[in-house]
Design a protein around this motif. Structure first.
Motif, PDB file in Angstrom:
ATOM      1  N   CYS A  22      24.851  43.945  23.538  1.00 29.88           N
ATOM      2  CA  CYS A  22      23.454  44.152  23.913  1.00 29.88           C
ATOM      3  C   CYS A  22      22.967  45.471  23.317  1.00 29.88           C
ATOM      4  O   CYS A  22      23.526  46.526  23.637  1.00 29.88           O
ATOM      5  N   SER A  23      21.959  45.400  22.490  1.00 27.96           N
ATOM      6  CA  SER A  23      21.419  46.630  21.927  1.00 27.96           C
ATOM      7  C   SER A  23      20.618  47.372  22.991  1.00 27.96           C
ATOM      8  O   SER A  23      20.151  46.784  23.971  1.00 27.96           O
ATOM      9  N   GLU A  24      20.447  48.669  22.802  1.00 25.99           N
ATOM     10  CA  GLU A  24      19.826  49.516  23.811  1.00 25.99           C
ATOM     11  C   GLU A  24      18.401  49.092  24.140  1.00 25.99           C
ATOM     12  O   GLU A  24      17.943  49.222  25.270  1.00 25.99           O
ATOM     13  N   PHE A 116      33.792  38.224  26.593  1.00 26.96           N
ATOM     14  CA  PHE A 116      33.667  39.127  25.450  1.00 26.96           C
ATOM     15  C   PHE A 116      35.020  39.630  24.951  1.00 26.96           C
ATOM     16  O   PHE A 116      35.076  40.533  24.120  1.00 26.96           O
ATOM     17  N   HIS A 117      36.096  39.063  25.461  1.00 24.97           N
ATOM     18  CA  HIS A 117      37.428  39.540  25.088  1.00 24.97           C
ATOM     19  C   HIS A 117      37.717  39.229  23.619  1.00 24.97           C
ATOM     20  O   HIS A 117      37.267  38.227  23.072  1.00 24.97           O
ATOM     21  N   ARG A 123      33.861  34.280  20.883  1.00 23.83           N
ATOM     22  CA  ARG A 123      33.153  35.508  21.251  1.00 23.83           C
ATOM     23  C   ARG A 123      32.018  35.836  20.284  1.00 23.83           C
ATOM     24  O   ARG A 123      30.906  36.166  20.694  1.00 23.83           O
ATOM     25  N   ASP A 124      32.282  35.761  18.994  1.00 21.21           N
ATOM     26  CA  ASP A 124      31.272  36.158  18.008  1.00 21.21           C
ATOM     27  C   ASP A 124      30.047  35.249  18.066  1.00 21.21           C
ATOM     28  O   ASP A 124      28.922  35.710  17.854  1.00 21.21           O
ATOM     29  N   SER A 128      26.379  36.719  18.899  1.00 23.16           N
ATOM     30  CA  SER A 128      25.291  36.424  17.966  1.00 23.16           C
ATOM     31  C   SER A 128      24.090  35.841  18.695  1.00 23.16           C
ATOM     32  O   SER A 128      22.939  36.214  18.434  1.00 23.16           O
ATOM     33  N   TYR A 129      24.348  34.942  19.654  1.00 27.25           N
ATOM     34  CA  TYR A 129      23.267  34.344  20.449  1.00 27.25           C
ATOM     35  C   TYR A 129      22.552  35.410  21.273  1.00 27.25           C
ATOM     36  O   TYR A 129      21.316  35.437  21.341  1.00 27.25           O
TER      37      TYR A 129
END
Length: 232
Positions: A22-24, A116-117, A123-124, A128-129
């Motif tokens: 998650c971007s800031e 997210f492991h 995970r990727d 991406s979603y």
């Protein structure tokens, strides 16, 4: 600056960026429903106990209510399914039926407890979603509270996400007497990790949970609150 140090700094930045989910400034919320597959409820047979049946009925009721609120809010609804083998099956049909006709929904498999492991093969795709949909707040429900849900929350926080857990939508089936609602237990797990360094909230209020569906990260339109006191 030496070439070695420069390469080290560039590698460090790239590594940090690649691990971020998650971007800031990601402003959207999404509802994540983790491992609500019948296999996990039924594999030991204790789901047949009358007291566990009552807990399951209330769990599903609360999850369906949260899904209805998410649909009304127009946010993404994401199902996470643990792929252990053919026996693990898919998410409970009642929950899947509740999103029928709703286009803003996705299902992702995982091959590890935490979604997210590094060991999660998918995970990727999930990250991406999340990035493509500008998701910064993960609204979490599911099972099992002390394993896959807890691991997914911790990893989400570690990857820059804001997390709100609805404890009436979370249970742990790894006990003869199902742990439900999963009230106050996640907060205890997060406290040593978080302190003041991450944004985690746990609530037993569907109104508070719904309010977080409309929360815009970095905005003052809704005022973030501290974790709600757990009620049974």
């Amino acid at each position: 600056m030496s070439s070695f140090l420069l390469i080290f700094l560039i590698s460090s930045v790239s590594l940090a960026t690649s691990h971020e989910a998650c971007s800031e400034n990601a402003g959207n919320s999404a509802l994540f429903i983790i491992d609500m597959q019948s296999f996990f409820k039924e594999r030991t047979g204790t789901h047949k106990k009358p007291e566990n049946q009552i807990k399951l009925e209330e769990l599903h009721k609360q999850q369906l209510l949260a899904i209805a609120k998410a649909r009304e809010s127009g946010i993404s609804i994401v199902f996470i399914e643990y792929l252990l083998g053919p026996e693990s099956g898919s998410t409970d049909y009642r929950l899947k039926d509740a999103v029928r006709g709703y286009t803003n929904t996705r299902t992702f498999q995982k091959t590890s407890d935490g979604m997210f492991h590094d060991y999660n093969t998918f995970r990727d795709q999930l990250i991406s979603y999340i990035k493509q949909n500008n998701i910064g707040t993960l609204l979490v429900m599911g099972a099992n509270g002390g394993s896959c849900v807890e691991a997914s929350i911790l990893q989400g926080l570690n990857r820059g996400c804001r997390v709100v857990a609805y404890n009436k939508g979370i249970a742990d089936f790894n006990y003869r007497d199902f742990v439900y609602p999963y009230a106050g237990l996640l907060g205890q797990s997060m406290e040593p990790f978080c302190k003041d360094q991450c944004d985690f909230k746990e609530t037993s209020s569907i109104d508070f949970f719904e309010n977080q569906m409309r929360f815009t990260r970095g905005s003052t339109k809704t005022s973030p609150q501290r974790s709600q006191p757990a009620t049974r």
